[in-house]
Design an enzyme around this catalytic site. Structure first.
Site, PDB file in Angstrom:
ATOM      1  N   SER A 276      26.925  43.402  31.091  1.00 39.88           N
ATOM      2  CA  SER A 276      27.799  42.517  29.893  1.00 39.88           C
ATOM      3  C   SER A 276      28.880  42.228  30.678  1.00 39.88           C
ATOM      4  CB  SER A 276      26.967  42.995  29.031  1.00 39.88           C
ATOM      5  OG  SER A 276      27.612  42.682  27.704  1.00 39.88           O
TER       6      SER A 276
ATOM      7  N   TYR B  57      26.092  51.186  25.060  1.00 45.26           N
ATOM      8  CA  TYR B  57      26.559  50.364  25.032  1.00 45.26           C
ATOM      9  C   TYR B  57      27.261  49.977  26.642  1.00 45.26           C
ATOM     10  CZ  TYR B  57      24.035  45.175  25.725  1.00 45.26           C
ATOM     11  OH  TYR B  57      23.936  44.028  26.983  1.00 45.26           O
TER      12      TYR B  57
HETATM   13  P1  NAD Z   1      16.121  41.245  23.757  1.00 41.16           P
HETATM   14  O1  NAD Z   1      16.177  41.511  22.835  1.00 41.16           O
HETATM   15  O2  NAD Z   1      15.422  39.633  23.490  1.00 41.16           O
HETATM   16  O3  NAD Z   1      14.867  41.124  24.681  1.00 41.16           O
HETATM   17  C1  NAD Z   1      15.001  42.660  26.076  1.00 41.16           C
HETATM   18  C2  NAD Z   1      14.343  42.595  26.347  1.00 41.16           C
HETATM   19  O4  NAD Z   1      13.961  43.923  26.785  1.00 41.16           O
HETATM   20  C3  NAD Z   1      13.199  43.330  25.213  1.00 41.16           C
HETATM   21  O5  NAD Z   1      11.711  42.081  25.294  1.00 41.16           O
HETATM   22  C4  NAD Z   1      12.619  44.336  25.152  1.00 41.16           C
HETATM   23  O6  NAD Z   1      11.140  44.777  24.250  1.00 41.16           O
HETATM   24  C5  NAD Z   1      12.751  44.618  26.607  1.00 41.16           C
HETATM   25  N1  NAD Z   1      12.802  45.987  27.087  1.00 41.16           N
HETATM   26  C6  NAD Z   1      13.596  47.174  26.045  1.00 41.16           C
HETATM   27  N2  NAD Z   1      13.250  48.235  26.998  1.00 41.16           N
HETATM   28  C7  NAD Z   1      12.514  48.082  27.147  1.00 41.16           C
HETATM   29  C8  NAD Z   1      12.016  48.939  28.367  1.00 41.16           C
HETATM   30  N3  NAD Z   1      12.147  50.676  28.753  1.00 41.16           N
HETATM   31  N4  NAD Z   1      11.151  48.621  28.880  1.00 41.16           N
HETATM   32  C9  NAD Z   1      10.467  47.585  29.045  1.00 41.16           C
HETATM   33  N5  NAD Z   1      11.577  46.748  28.761  1.00 41.16           N
HETATM   34  C10 NAD Z   1      12.551  47.196  27.956  1.00 41.16           C
HETATM   35  O7  NAD Z   1      17.432  41.035  24.855  1.00 41.16           O
HETATM   36  P2  NAD Z   1      18.460  40.002  25.071  1.00 41.16           P
HETATM   37  O8  NAD Z   1      19.215  39.506  24.698  1.00 41.16           O
HETATM   38  O9  NAD Z   1      17.347  39.372  26.613  1.00 41.16           O
HETATM   39  O10 NAD Z   1      18.391  40.817  26.493  1.00 41.16           O
HETATM   40  C11 NAD Z   1      18.401  40.645  28.143  1.00 41.16           C
HETATM   41  C12 NAD Z   1      19.227  41.729  28.704  1.00 41.16           C
HETATM   42  O11 NAD Z   1      20.449  41.007  28.723  1.00 41.16           O
HETATM   43  C13 NAD Z   1      19.716  43.754  27.935  1.00 41.16           C
HETATM   44  O12 NAD Z   1      20.073  44.075  28.999  1.00 41.16           O
HETATM   45  C14 NAD Z   1      21.065  42.909  28.029  1.00 41.16           C
HETATM   46  O13 NAD Z   1      21.689  44.008  27.236  1.00 41.16           O
HETATM   47  C15 NAD Z   1      22.155  41.993  28.132  1.00 41.16           C
HETATM   48  N6  NAD Z   1      22.757  41.215  27.368  1.00 41.16           N
HETATM   49  C16 NAD Z   1      22.385  40.703  26.567  1.00 41.16           C
HETATM   50  C17 NAD Z   1      23.516  39.927  25.698  1.00 41.16           C
HETATM   51  C18 NAD Z   1      23.756  39.054  24.314  1.00 41.16           C
HETATM   52  O14 NAD Z   1      23.839  38.264  23.721  1.00 41.16           O
HETATM   53  N7  NAD Z   1      22.332  38.641  23.575  1.00 41.16           N
HETATM   54  C19 NAD Z   1      25.077  40.148  26.173  1.00 41.16           C
HETATM   55  C20 NAD Z   1      24.845  40.446  27.087  1.00 41.16           C
HETATM   56  C21 NAD Z   1      23.699  41.218  27.789  1.00 41.16           C
END
Ligand code: NAD
Length: 249
Positions: free
Chosen positions: A141, A154
């Site tokens: 991130s 985080y």
């Molecule tokens: P999201 O909440 O839509 O998806 C995350 C998924 O991870 C969910 O389906 C959830 O059920 C699953 N998950 C959570 N805990 C889990 C576990 N213990 N075992 C298996 N699955 C699990 O969020 P997103 O935005 O799609 O995030 C995806 C990745 O991208 C994450 O690692 C997040 O930190 C990273 N990220 C997101 C953003 C953003 O702005 N959305 C920015 C930087 C990084």
């Protein structure tokens, strides 16, 4: 483009957001997919969508913070598809809080899913990825690259993901395995809309983290994950790619 014809890819966090968009992108490019998440119904829906897009796909419920479940999930992938070519560690959670009020429980949970989960899935997959000459794509991130207020756990977890990425890249590079990471900025997913900021905060502290252009959908990250996991990324190893519209440039 069908860069994943005959390639088997395991995607965690596949039920939602960036994970689901990655499954869709890889399905369109010919991959066979094991879609992994803790949300049973939603991950089934993702696998169904991949099948509609013409892919072979299966859903699997797994908590990536549990070593036994990670081992069993990789075994299920090998049993179903016979090999593993790429692991996309996308599952993640966020908890926002003033650092002096952050509970140890929340700190531990964020670290255990984002960082330990990435380690555990990678560890279980490594023997198979070394056999196939495959690759790992981790999800960091911009919080790993610049201070995000109220996101201590985080940011620490994502900084750890980058260090883990580089360590594995150097350790296994000579054996033909590549390990890279993506560092998204503000991406429109359920994670963003679920995140609750603490009360009484100075929101001007967030200004430098705002994307230069409007926040984008998860497909902008999925395309970069696909690039890094594909042969187009054949000489990219130990790298992280920022996907933030230039905000931290
Ligand atoms: P999201 O909440 O839509 O998806 C995350 C998924 O991870 C969910 O389906 C959830 O059920 C699953 N998950 C959570 N805990 C889990 C576990 N213990 N075992 C298996 N699955 C699990 O969020 P997103 O935005 O799609 O995030 C995806 C990745 O991208 C994450 O690692 C997040 O930190 C990273 N990220 C997101 C953003 C953003 O702005 N959305 C920015 C930087 C990084």
């Amino acid at each position: 483009m069908r860069r994943f014809e005959d390639k088997v890819v395991l995607v965690t966090g596949a039920a939602s957001g960036i994970g689901r968009a990655t499954v869709e992108r890889l399905a369109q490019e010919g991959a066979k997919l094991l879609c992994v998440d803790i949300q049973a119904e939603a991950v089934e829906a993702t696998a169904k969508r991949a099948i509609e897009l013409g892919a072979e796909a299966e859903a699997r419920v797994c908590d990536v913070s549990d070593p036994k479940q990670c081992t069993a999930t990789v075994k299920a992938c090998i049993d179903r598809f016979g090999k593993l070519d790429a692991l996309c560690n996308i599952a993640g959670i966020i908890r926002l809080s003033h650092t002096h009020e952050l509970s140890l429980e929340d700190w531990n949970r964020v670290l255990s899913v984002n960082l330990t989960g990435t380690f555990l899935m990678s560890q279980a997959a490594l023997p198979h990825l070394l056999a196939s000459g495959g690759s790992i794509v981790n999800t960091a991130s911009t919080a790993a690259l610049a201070g995000v207020p109220w996101g201590a756990a985080y940011g620490a977890s994502k900084g750890g993901v980058l260090a883990l990425t580089r360590s594995m890249a150097v350790e296994y590079g000579k054996q033909g395995l590549r390990v890279n990471a993506v560092s998204p900025g503000s991406i429109l997913t359920p994670m963003g809309s679920r995140s609750i900021l603490p009360d009484d905060i100075d929101t001007t502290l967030l200004a430098r983290l705002m994307a230069l252009d409007k926040p984008r959908g998860p497909e902008v990250v999925a395309g970069v994950v696909a690039l890094l996991a594909s042969e187009d990324g054949a000489h990219i190893n130990g790298e992280q790619i920022r996907i933030d519209g230039g905000t931290l440039a």
